[in-house]
Design an enzyme around this catalytic site. Sequence first.
Site, PDB file in Angstrom:
ATOM      1  N   CYS A 152       0.612  -1.162   0.012  1.00 11.31           N
ATOM      2  CA  CYS A 152       0.102   0.096   0.195  1.00 11.31           C
ATOM      3  C   CYS A 152       1.041   1.162  -0.005  1.00 11.31           C
ATOM      4  O   CYS A 152       1.840   1.253   0.876  1.00 11.31           O
ATOM      5  CB  CYS A 152      -1.023  -0.093   1.202  1.00 11.31           C
ATOM      6  SG  CYS A 152      -2.007   1.282   1.402  1.00 11.31           S
ATOM      7  N   CYS A 200     -11.548 -12.398  20.478  1.00 11.43           N
ATOM      8  CA  CYS A 200     -10.595 -11.282  19.744  1.00 11.43           C
ATOM      9  C   CYS A 200      -9.418 -10.767  20.580  1.00 11.43           C
ATOM     10  O   CYS A 200      -8.748  -9.972  19.820  1.00 11.43           O
ATOM     11  CB  CYS A 200     -11.375 -10.288  19.226  1.00 11.43           C
ATOM     12  SG  CYS A 200     -12.290  -9.080  20.298  1.00 11.43           S
TER      13      CYS A 200
END
Length: 465
Positions: free
Chosen positions: A74, A423
């Site tokens: 990116c 998570c």
Amino acid sequence: MKKKNLPLLEDITITDIAAEGKALVRIDDLVCFVPYCVPGDVVDLQVTKKKHSYMEARVARYKQLSPNRCEAVCSHYGTCGGCKWQILPYAEQLKWKQQQVQDNLTRIGKIDLPEIRPILGSKKIYQYRNKLEFAFADHKWLTTEEMKSGIPFEPGLGFHIPNCFDKVLQIDECHLMEGLQNDIRNAVRQYAIDHHMSFYNERQHTGQLRNLMIRNNNHGDWMVVVVFAEPLDDNARGLLEMIHSTWPQITCLMYCINQKLNDTIGDQDVLLYSGEDHIIESMEDLRFKVGPKSFYQTNTDQAYELYSVVRQFAQLTGKEVVYDLYTGTGTIANFVAKQAQKVVGIEYVPEAIEDAKVNAQLNGLDNTEFFAGDMKDVLNADFIRVHGTPDVIITDPPRAGMHEDVINVILSAAPQRVVYVSCNPATQARDLALLDSNYKVLAVQPVDMFPHTQHVENVVLLEKR
């Protein structure tokens, strides 16, 4: 007060990966956290913060790059704040995530563990997300180099700079979602600029265009939600019509007028401009209705892998009463319902519970019940007496883990098995220690839902001693 002169540390070899996507090295009995490095990098470090037990530093100079390093894909890497592990090959990312689970469960949990299963990596490491949210800003964020070069301030549409609620980085290309979202986002920004539409200012709370949400599903359908901060005018209607007429793949185009002082739209009316007011996700033979406010795992393919692990660990025969705690929109509850006698889902958010009921109805499931309320208040002895003693409890709490009252109710209900999805392996480890008196850990399965980030999901199977 005179500012401390913080040292420059030369020829430092980075040794480990730390939390929040940073790397670390130990220097003179202090842990030093450094962003944008990988183990094996040799660097000069400028210390930016020094405390009694740790330091923070930035790289002043790269002396030698690690062999365990790759180029970031990116162009926004290093400024955006997302995907901090792009410079680490994916196999190395998985290795460190596996180590993160191991370290948390052993150091925090301090309980007997089986051998942890190898982490399930994501088949897609780019374009894996099904949802992105962007913010408009009247002045896009400029790097120091851009400001020195004299680039003028322009409106931006992209992601917030880390820890800066009012600063937005213009995103030209994001690799986290299929490429159509780049076309949509860039066209929306250009249309707005061409038609002199005002972009939002977070400090002054002025401007017309506020947020843009883009979702897609595994059938090729797309949802776009434009959030305005002012009632629609001709330009706003023209923008919506441009989106509608340009991309037939957008089967759900909606808008919202949010004049609050924060960006959340959970309590706002989201209005339909064209198409349906939802898209449909599929998983095996199940269908899930996803609206603009719905929660759905953002990595669709890995969500299936995660839920498959949960179902395998639950070991259902069709005779069990299953409680699904923190059920969200009931995805896991509906996923396991056909293998259970009955599934009871509990969730704090009332709108999510309504979605769960709709999804159960959509799939012809008549053995699910869903209830809204704070878990520690809803899940008690009276609730269990009315709805049945659970044989299996599946729990998928938020990052903070489970409240101690909820853990005590689980211990009191004494299901044969508990399947704990997390998570945050650190808070999961803390909770496992509290369950350890009555439950033994039989299996641990990490799952990578978010490549190029430090985040990792972990599923643990516990069985009653």
